[in-house]
Design an enzyme around this catalytic site. Structure first.
Site, PDB file in Angstrom:
ATOM      1  N   TRP A 357       0.825  -1.213   0.000  1.00  0.00           N
ATOM      2  CA  TRP A 357       0.000   0.000   0.000  1.00  0.00           C
ATOM      3  C   TRP A 357       0.853   1.255   0.000  1.00  0.00           C
ATOM      4  O   TRP A 357       0.346   2.363  -0.195  1.00  0.00           O
ATOM      5  CB  TRP A 357      -0.969   0.016   1.183  1.00  0.00           C
ATOM      6  CG  TRP A 357      -0.335   0.148   2.542  1.00  0.00           C
ATOM      7  CD1 TRP A 357       0.377  -0.807   3.201  1.00  0.00           C
ATOM      8  CD2 TRP A 357      -0.374   1.277   3.412  1.00  0.00           C
ATOM      9  NE1 TRP A 357       0.795  -0.332   4.443  1.00  0.00           N
ATOM     10  CE2 TRP A 357       0.343   0.930   4.600  1.00  0.00           C
ATOM     11  CE3 TRP A 357      -0.945   2.546   3.339  1.00  0.00           C
ATOM     12  CZ2 TRP A 357       0.498   1.812   5.669  1.00  0.00           C
ATOM     13  CZ3 TRP A 357      -0.781   3.418   4.409  1.00  0.00           C
ATOM     14  CH2 TRP A 357      -0.065   3.051   5.554  1.00  0.00           C
ATOM     15  N   ASP A 358       2.153   1.078   0.178  1.00  0.00           N
ATOM     16  CA  ASP A 358       3.085   2.207   0.125  1.00  0.00           C
ATOM     17  C   ASP A 358       2.928   2.994  -1.177  1.00  0.00           C
ATOM     18  O   ASP A 358       3.097   4.212  -1.205  1.00  0.00           O
ATOM     19  CB  ASP A 358       4.538   1.719   0.189  1.00  0.00           C
ATOM     20  CG  ASP A 358       4.810   0.783   1.351  1.00  0.00           C
ATOM     21  OD1 ASP A 358       3.845   0.269   1.948  1.00  0.00           O
ATOM     22  OD2 ASP A 358       5.989   0.528   1.646  1.00  0.00           O
ATOM     23  N   GLU A 488       1.705  -1.823  13.354  1.00  0.00           N
ATOM     24  CA  GLU A 488       1.750  -3.285  13.374  1.00  0.00           C
ATOM     25  C   GLU A 488       2.245  -3.840  14.712  1.00  0.00           C
ATOM     26  O   GLU A 488       2.384  -5.054  14.855  1.00  0.00           O
ATOM     27  CB  GLU A 488       2.619  -3.786  12.219  1.00  0.00           C
ATOM     28  CG  GLU A 488       1.996  -3.504  10.869  1.00  0.00           C
ATOM     29  CD  GLU A 488       2.937  -3.757   9.711  1.00  0.00           C
ATOM     30  OE1 GLU A 488       2.448  -3.886   8.569  1.00  0.00           O
ATOM     31  OE2 GLU A 488       4.172  -3.796   9.926  1.00  0.00           O
ATOM     32  N   LYS A 598       4.593   1.696  16.301  1.00  0.00           N
ATOM     33  CA  LYS A 598       5.606   1.508  15.259  1.00  0.00           C
ATOM     34  C   LYS A 598       5.655   2.682  14.294  1.00  0.00           C
ATOM     35  O   LYS A 598       6.722   3.144  13.903  1.00  0.00           O
ATOM     36  CB  LYS A 598       5.302   0.221  14.488  1.00  0.00           C
ATOM     37  CG  LYS A 598       6.297  -0.100  13.384  1.00  0.00           C
ATOM     38  CD  LYS A 598       5.883  -1.361  12.627  1.00  0.00           C
ATOM     39  CE  LYS A 598       6.865  -1.674  11.501  1.00  0.00           C
ATOM     40  NZ  LYS A 598       6.422  -2.808  10.684  1.00  0.00           N
ATOM     41  N   GLN A 599       4.496   3.161  13.892  1.00  0.00           N
ATOM     42  CA  GLN A 599       4.431   4.222  12.892  1.00  0.00           C
ATOM     43  C   GLN A 599       3.124   4.975  13.036  1.00  0.00           C
ATOM     44  O   GLN A 599       2.249   4.589  13.819  1.00  0.00           O
ATOM     45  CB  GLN A 599       4.534   3.644  11.488  1.00  0.00           C
ATOM     46  CG  GLN A 599       3.335   2.799  11.070  1.00  0.00           C
ATOM     47  CD  GLN A 599       3.570   2.057   9.772  1.00  0.00           C
ATOM     48  OE1 GLN A 599       4.147   0.991   9.781  1.00  0.00           O
ATOM     49  NE2 GLN A 599       3.113   2.615   8.671  1.00  0.00           N
TER      50      GLN A 599
END
Length: 764
Positions: A357-358, A488, A598-599
């Site tokens: 999906w990046d 994640e 994580k992000q």
């Protein structure tokens, strides 16, 4: 984090050879041209630690899934972009001893990637075990003009006497992927052959039956004069070489120029591969090294004309942004809609080289502003062509009626990711596909794309969302159970705020698009609804779900998921240094129970849909979530940097920029040896252009809200707008805009009109 490379504006330079960092350097010094690429391996033999890697775009193998506990719905394979025929090889012997930097005394060593012209240079002086002191000057490039061609120049001199030099250029098809699940070789040898001193290796992939032909030819020169030498041929089982030898006097230079052709059955008939490869080599030899090099340089010059970002005041920042742009441009050229952008590009094998999906979330904005519109459009068409596979993916999980779940990881549209918490639960990727369409149309105003391709994708994804939600009798709203958000480090949660938000947005955007196509392309609309059996009842369902979606929230904080505040909330700055990165030092159980993120997750949604929130909401959620974020995803710092710029948090914005920009160059997460983080490099560009520059597009209108980091004197970026270049220059006092065509531009929400060939200057 480590500072190992020398900082220069246009070059990546390594002085001195550290064997322990060789894999890191191999990733950094990778080359590609969108069609093929290779890691920064040595031409000569090297017996030390290394990861050889030569890759062909779109050529993959379905490596059988390896899991401890099979679950219904698991993909049967993980697609691997294959390590293909090693065409770099040039074995060198001096008086019978093989040149191997692992066994030599290294007196001088320098490796240099010239990003301005896309050429890798290497020079070294070593003393071999037989005491011969030799000097090597090597250069190579993967042609941006002739995408099936690679070229190497390799020059060797003896500094302390005369000697016999033996040169053996070769092609080696005995290659494997380090990440093979069962240590399997993915290739079948289809034979080797020679034509007029040109050598060829033919391979075929197992299962997928991609055929490849790699050909080589070479010329030998003594002090730049052509040298005709007898050749000894050797070929066996996927390997072919030719050996020449010559007496070389002290300080003479013996040079080999090697031309390589790589062709595949993706682009040519199987029976024509050798013929095409032979023709490529013949034409390359006629042109010669200098002409081929100039062609390649000219293409890079053209690329930089529309994509360069110039920074005054920080050589580190300048080098970093060009490194990121360089890698984006050598990974994907957009001329083939069958191809997409793997997270590692041509720099390594991790993630299988597949599509994530990046692409829609990070890469499309980059290509939209730095290349012709068709480049980004091809990325959207890539997904459209795989819509049937996305519907099949959803059917395997029990969805019906044309609902589509686009894969987390894919080569051909089939899901091939096999971690259950990702494969089954990280479904927010479905919304990113639609966001890519939205982003494209916001800039180009090519709304006809909706009728031609987009609406079918939007409806199929919305059908998925309408089935994936549950109606909660307790909450009297629709909820989303058992998902994994962008963070994640949290799996199998209920009501991930971002997933619910992008699902709601997807449904609303689909409803808007249905109306537009119906009103503007009536015949096409009737064709679509007839083809997919779309009904007015579905419109009602989409509307009901979108208007009644549940979002966890408390005191103005959009909660990452239900129960997030039940955790012990610990700021990342309070962790022990030896705990970082936590994904390499903590158990998975400990990570899942922690508040470490994580992000960007909630903040990812606030970035995508920024106009739906007040400045106060942005600031409050940013100040809550950013201190909890370990940024152990390469996709994280750029989003935080853009939001920090919007909120006027200048120091945090610059900290995040440096982290994303130099993620690989400084090996922030201690994982560059696996390959560079290609798709996140688009985020680095976004950190400057969308972050510091404040660039946005709304209904085709261009908006800027420029700021400048304290560490910089000025910066300049170039974008393609309506297929015409615009240059934006920002210093401490002004923003200056230079456009070729007349254009309305909003700067800090005030409208300006710039005439053709005019320069607009506005006080900051």
């Amino acid at each position: 984090m480590e500072k190992y490379l020398i900082e220069q504006p246009w070059k990546i330079v390594e002085e001195g050879f550290d064997k322990t960092k060789n894999r890191f350097s191999e990733s950094i010094f990778s080359l590609g041209n969108g069609f093929m690429g290779l890691r920064g391996n040595f031409e000569e033999n090297y017996s030390g630690d290394k990861m050889n890697g030569t890759y062909l775009a779109g050529v993959y193998y379905p490596d059988k899934t390896r899991v401890g506990w099979w679950k219904n719905g698991y993909p049967e394979y993980f697609a691997k972009v294959l390590n293909s025929t090693n065409w770099l090889g040039i074995e060198i012997k001096v008086d019978g001893d093989t040149l191997d930097l692992n066994d030599c005394e290294i007196k001088e060593f320098k490796r240099e990637l010239d990003m301005k012209c896309g050429i890798l240079y290497r020079t070294f002086i070593v003393v071999m075990p037989n005491k011969k002191e030799i000097k090597v000057n090597a250069s190579r490039f993967v042609s941006m003009e002739r995408n099936e061609l690679g070229v190497i120049s390799y020059e060797i001199s003896i500094l302390n006497g005369d000697g016999k030099v033996t040169v053996t250029p070769y092609l080696d098809g005995n290659v494997h992927n380090e990440d093979s699940n069962y240590d399997e070789y993915f290739w079948v040898h289809e034979g080797e052959n020679s034509i007029n001193d040109r050598s060829f290796v033919n391979l075929k992939t197992k299962k997928t039956e991609f055929y490849t032909n790699t050909g080589m030819s070479f010329h030998i020169y003594m002090d730049d004069s052509p040298l005709e030498l007898p050749r000894e041929n050797n070929q066996k089982g996927g390997f072919i070489s030719q050996t020449v030898e010559s007496e070389v006097k002290q300080n003479q230079s013996l040079k080999v120029v090697k031309y390589v052709s790589c062709v595949t059955s993706r682009d040519h008939e199987i029976t024509d591969l050798t013929k095409v490869s032979n023709k490529n080599l013949e034409e390359a030899e006629k042109s010669g090294y200098t002409i081929l090099e100039n062609e390649h340089k000219n293409r890079w010059e053209h690329i930089w004309e529309t994509s360069d970002v110039q920074i005054e005041g920080s050589e580190s920042a300048q080098q970093a942004i060009r490194f990121n742009i360089f890698n984006m441009m050598q990974t994907y050229t957009g001329v083939d809609s069958r191809l997409n952008i793997g997270p590692k590009g041509f720099t390594g094998e991790k993630y299988g080289g597949s599509t994530y999906w990046d692409t829609e979330a990070y890469c499309i904005p980059f290509y939209l502003s730095t290349s012709a519109e068709d480049i980004s459009k091809n990325l959207l068409i890539y997904r459209y062509k795989q819509l049937d596979k996305a519907i099949e993916n959803a059917e395997k999980l029990g969805f019906t009626g044309g609902a589509a779940l686009f894969p987390m990881v894919t080569m051909n549209g089939e899901e091939c990711h096999n971690e259950w918490e990702i494969t089954f639960e990280e479904i927010h990727r479905n919304g990113a596909i639609l966001y890519g369409i939205y982003t494209y149309i916001q800039k180009t105003m090519d709304k006809d794309y909706l009728a031609q391709y987009g609406l079918e994708v939007l409806i199929a994804v919305s059908r998925f969302w309408a089935q994936r939600v549950n109606y909660s009798n307790e909450k009297k709203q629709y909820v989303m159970l058992g998902v994994t958000g962008p963070n994640e480090y949290e799996n199998n949660v209920n009501n991930n705020w971002y997933t619910n938000k992008i699902a709601q947005w997807s449904l609303k955007y689909t409803l808007e698009s249905i109306k537009w196509v119906k009103n503007n392309h009536k015949n096409r609309y009737q064709e679509i609804i007839s083809k997919i059996n779309f009904t007015s009842d579905e419109v009602k369902k989409f509307t009901e779900v979108a208007n009644n979606m549940y979002f966890p929230e408390k005191d103005g904080i959009f909660l990452q998921q239900d129960g997030f505040l039940d955790k012990d909330i610990v700021n990342v700055d309070d962790l022990k240094p030896e705990d970082r990165p936590i994904n390499q030092n903590w158990s998975w159980d400990r990570i899942l129970r922690s508040s470490c993120i994580k992000q960007a997750d909630v903040l990812q949604g606030m970035y995508f849909f920024e106009d739906q929130f007040t400045t106060e909401e942005h600031l409050k959620n940013f100040k809550f979530y950013e201190p909890l974020t370990v940024h152990e995803s390469s996709l994280s710092p750029c989003v935080h940097g853009i939001l920090a710029s919007k909120l006027g948090l200048a120091d945090k914005a610059y900290e995040m920029y440096l982290r994303t920009a130099r993620l690989d160059l400084d090996n922030y997460n201690n994982d560059t040896e696996d390959g560079c983080h290609i798709t996140s490099m688009a985020g680095t560009w976004m950190s400057i252009v969308h972050g510091f520059g404040g660039l946005r597009y709304k209904e085709g209108e261009m908006f800027l809200s420029p700021t400048i980091p304290n560490a910089w004197d000025s910066y300049n970026f170039k974008i393609i707008d309506k297929n015409s270049p615009i240059s934006v220059h920002v210093n401490k006092k002004h923003v200056t805009i230079d456009a070729e065509l007349e254009r309305d531009i909003f700067i800090n929400n005030k409208k300006y009109t710039i005439g053709p060939k005019e320069v607009l200057k506005v006080n900051l």
